[in-house]
Design a protein around this motif. Sequence first.
Motif, PDB file in Angstrom:
ATOM      1  N   SER B 243      -9.261  -2.104  -0.104  1.00 58.72           N
ATOM      2  CA  SER B 243      -9.325  -3.027   1.036  1.00 58.72           C
ATOM      3  C   SER B 243      -7.927  -3.387   1.514  1.00 58.72           C
ATOM      4  O   SER B 243      -6.939  -2.896   0.978  1.00 58.72           O
ATOM      5  CB  SER B 243     -10.091  -4.300   0.642  1.00 58.72           C
ATOM      6  OG  SER B 243      -9.341  -5.048  -0.284  1.00 58.72           O
ATOM      7  N   GLY B 244      -7.861  -4.236   2.516  1.00 54.85           N
ATOM      8  CA  GLY B 244      -6.572  -4.622   3.064  1.00 54.85           C
ATOM      9  C   GLY B 244      -6.214  -3.762   4.255  1.00 54.85           C
ATOM     10  O   GLY B 244      -7.084  -3.321   5.010  1.00 54.85           O
ATOM     11  N   ARG B 245      -4.906  -3.484   4.406  1.00 57.50           N
ATOM     12  CA  ARG B 245      -4.434  -2.843   5.637  1.00 57.50           C
ATOM     13  C   ARG B 245      -4.562  -1.317   5.593  1.00 57.50           C
ATOM     14  O   ARG B 245      -3.575  -0.593   5.738  1.00 57.50           O
ATOM     15  CB  ARG B 245      -2.985  -3.250   5.880  1.00 57.50           C
ATOM     16  CG  ARG B 245      -2.751  -4.761   5.877  1.00 57.50           C
ATOM     17  CD  ARG B 245      -3.239  -5.457   7.101  1.00 57.50           C
ATOM     18  NE  ARG B 245      -2.501  -5.043   8.286  1.00 57.50           N
ATOM     19  CZ  ARG B 245      -2.862  -5.351   9.523  1.00 57.50           C
ATOM     20  NH1 ARG B 245      -3.958  -6.039   9.744  1.00 57.50           N
ATOM     21  NH2 ARG B 245      -2.132  -4.962  10.539  1.00 57.50           N
ATOM     22  N   VAL B 246      -5.766  -0.826   5.385  1.00 57.04           N
ATOM     23  CA  VAL B 246      -6.008   0.619   5.413  1.00 57.04           C
ATOM     24  C   VAL B 246      -7.026   0.936   6.510  1.00 57.04           C
ATOM     25  O   VAL B 246      -7.782   0.072   6.930  1.00 57.04           O
ATOM     26  CB  VAL B 246      -6.540   1.165   4.065  1.00 57.04           C
ATOM     27  CG1 VAL B 246      -5.453   1.163   3.014  1.00 57.04           C
ATOM     28  CG2 VAL B 246      -7.756   0.365   3.603  1.00 57.04           C
ATOM     29  N   ILE B 319      -5.867  -3.712  -3.215  1.00 60.21           N
ATOM     30  CA  ILE B 319      -5.597  -4.339  -1.917  1.00 60.21           C
ATOM     31  C   ILE B 319      -4.262  -3.809  -1.416  1.00 60.21           C
ATOM     32  O   ILE B 319      -3.255  -3.869  -2.140  1.00 60.21           O
ATOM     33  CB  ILE B 319      -5.543  -5.876  -2.025  1.00 60.21           C
ATOM     34  CG1 ILE B 319      -6.821  -6.426  -2.681  1.00 60.21           C
ATOM     35  CG2 ILE B 319      -5.342  -6.509  -0.649  1.00 60.21           C
ATOM     36  CD1 ILE B 319      -6.776  -7.917  -2.963  1.00 60.21           C
ATOM     37  N   VAL B 320      -4.255  -3.291  -0.192  1.00 60.95           N
ATOM     38  CA  VAL B 320      -3.044  -2.690   0.356  1.00 60.95           C
ATOM     39  C   VAL B 320      -2.385  -3.651   1.348  1.00 60.95           C
ATOM     40  O   VAL B 320      -3.035  -4.200   2.235  1.00 60.95           O
ATOM     41  CB  VAL B 320      -3.391  -1.352   1.047  1.00 60.95           C
ATOM     42  CG1 VAL B 320      -2.155  -0.749   1.699  1.00 60.95           C
ATOM     43  CG2 VAL B 320      -3.978  -0.376   0.030  1.00 60.95           C
ATOM     44  N   ILE B 321      -1.100  -3.851   1.155  1.00 62.02           N
ATOM     45  CA  ILE B 321      -0.316  -4.731   2.027  1.00 62.02           C
ATOM     46  C   ILE B 321       0.674  -3.849   2.794  1.00 62.02           C
ATOM     47  O   ILE B 321       1.314  -2.990   2.192  1.00 62.02           O
ATOM     48  CB  ILE B 321       0.499  -5.742   1.167  1.00 62.02           C
ATOM     49  CG1 ILE B 321      -0.382  -6.448   0.132  1.00 62.02           C
ATOM     50  CG2 ILE B 321       1.278  -6.716   2.035  1.00 62.02           C
ATOM     51  CD1 ILE B 321      -1.285  -7.499   0.653  1.00 62.02           C
TER      52      ILE B 321
END
Lengths: 173, 420
Positions: B243-246, B319-321
């Motif tokens: 999840s996150g910025r993908v 979680i991708v930042i």
Amino acid sequence: MNDLLSKYPEEIKTILAKYPSEQKRSAVMPLLFLAQRKEGYIREQALSEISQILDIQETEVATLVGFYTLFHDGKTGIYHIQVCTDLCCALRGSEDFLTGLCEALEIKPGETSQDGMVTVEEVKCLAACDKAPMFQVQGKDGISYHENCNVDNTLEMIQEWRESGAAEQEETK
Amino acid sequence: MSKYVLLRHRDIPNIKDLKVYQDQDGFKAFKKAVTSLDQGEVTEIVKASGLRGRGGAGFPTGLKWSFMDQDNWPHYVVANADESEPGTFKDREIIEENPLQFLEGVAIGSYAVGAQLAYIYLRGEFWQLAEFLDGKINELEKAGLLGENLFGTEYSLKIHTHLGAGAYICGEETALLESLEGKRGQPRLRPPFPPSFGLYGKPTVVNNVETFTNIPLIMENGAEWYRDLGTEDSAGVKVFSLSGRVKKPGNYELPFGSTYRELIFEHGGGILNDAQIKAIMPAGASSAILRASDKVLDTPLEYASIRKLGSDLGSGSVIVIDETISMDWVIKKTIDFFKHESCGKCTPCREGNYWMSYLTRKIHSGEKTEEQIQLLYDVASNIQGKCLCALGEFSVMGVLTSIDRFPEDFGREPIGSDKG
């Protein structure tokens, strides 16, 4: 007179059957859900009724209402919208979604719309991080998830509730 | 045969229907266990498979089962479906789409430890999911796959669902047991651990949904088959929640030994708006946060290698930042969460998170003075190692690693090279 017991005798029997007979206290949370099913919140009277059914102290029931976020001890909107604004959802725009929704409904997070139809509040992670913005609705029919939302389609849904609510009122007249 | 072990619904349509599941040899493993294996033999197979708990702690599953106190009865099994960590959404997909494999896993686990009563503790928000599972359990009882005297043996098993009511802490196994007993979900002092003192004070196995869902195919195909899917250090496969910025967030089942690069750029489609990746949170909001570098991106996803990088694989909630996000905001968000979810039982977590919340908000709103940042760091360091359960310990991970590894986001001198 135990209102809860007379209103839901079968449901209560089914709930109690899940736990060993000497461990009735385990049924306290299912009974609290039952007690708030109709009105969306738990009346004080229900606390003592549950304590009678389970042979525990009233305070042992009351303490759970304060601890768990899905139990409510005060009147809320008929539909309780809880928007997740935790990290993953916020990374996908849920904070803007919440602000937009509240502005459109002319309320602040935590408040109820003027017609008493919806309460909107912020909530912690709902395990749907890949489908944000998202929220859950606690209402007459239990809890449902709504995912990949935007302000427009959410307002449409609220409008449908309003219309069906008006229709129901017509019918009962 | 499906290319998946856990997310089999992705290539076997309607595997949630009993008929389809049975056509795929469903419940054969449970029948085989009950009719032809000793309870101890089942545990031995699970031990040999190298399966480790998928809820985050990574404790060897078979070993946990072998700890059950044999002089204290009855035994209980509890499936932990209280998935509530920001970044984690794998158990929900498993239960929604492949529920019978999960239930068969619970059944085999129950047989292995001699439990005749098992509970599935679902977070209250999974209300619809609990109703759905109740329906499936009902169907299994009618089909003679759960209930009294299974397959003509002495063995009987009942499975019930139980709903929580909105408290992250109930994912901690002893808090979960307290909650199931009808109390506030607050962790117990350990030891004793649940295999000696669990539900109602009786020996209890608590395992995560994904852990149980692995069991039927391990029983069917053997321990060696399962080991071979992963690496020497980490056997088998894992569902990673991305999840996150993908571009394409979601669940991805990968064998251990895959890399973050594969997960994020091949499966996840890369970063939103093709921005630069900045940080990876390997285990949800509790993560020690990694600075994304080539070294990190190409490290095999295994329990040991991620630990060597200075983090943990945990429950595999990645979680991708990206570069557009500042870490002072990230820790404000994670601390918001932990402050709200602290159960209030132990002082370092209850008070500490209050202070960390106060400070992270202040810092995020622009007061990035060295004094405030050092104070935040000190508070976090003083919480560490002093809490009753993992929640408090988790809460400081993001704070300490963000300040250490991303000093430029806190008005400090950037570090020369990636500590990664």
